[in-house]
Design a protein around this motif. Sequence first.
Motif: not given
Length: 218
Positions: A120-121, A181-182
């Motif tokens: 996530x950025x 999570x991914x």
Amino acid sequence: MKSITIKGSQRESVGKVSTKALRNAGKVPCVLYGGDKPLHFSADELSFRHLVYTPNAHTVVIELEDGQKLKAVLQDIQFHPVTDKILHIDFYQLFNDKPVTMNIPIRLEGNSPGVRNGGRLLFRKRKLAIKALPDLLPDFITIDISKLRIGGTIPVETLLNDDYTILHPDSTAVVQVKASRTSVDDEEEEEETEEGAEGTEAGAEGADAAAPAAEATE
């Protein structure tokens, strides 16, 4: 830095009655600080649309009816709490030999490998407060994120520039990539890629070794 021209008229009266009349006529009361004394003027509300309703930073040239042209930056703005119409604007006059403080937008370029792997950025600071001489004010500050991996952070200390002073602690995070999570760890992905390549080579060697055996059987 790009500049926007605002054509205005000096205000002779600054009372509530005259201020209300200006607003009813579609004009915005303004004050320019930084000179020998505050300068009160007004300008059409529409002339501020490219200055106020934009993420970009601009300086301003205030052109008055008497021929004065004053360079400035927007310092403060007040909006109506219900209609969001501009109620009042404060400007600060610029002088070529005096540094000024201004919020400058951040522009990202490149593709982060951490984001490609599912991270996530997080854009922590979309603008940075800097101090510089007017002629050295940048339109934006560019950050290259093409090497930003999962867990990586780009702090203020990597953006230091001789043209201006950034008014934030060096350790302040501007942009970072966090695991999700991914997400796949960048190092794990590289190891898997290398192992896959080795497996392919081993398979090819095994096939080469089996070929003579098959010929011998025939």
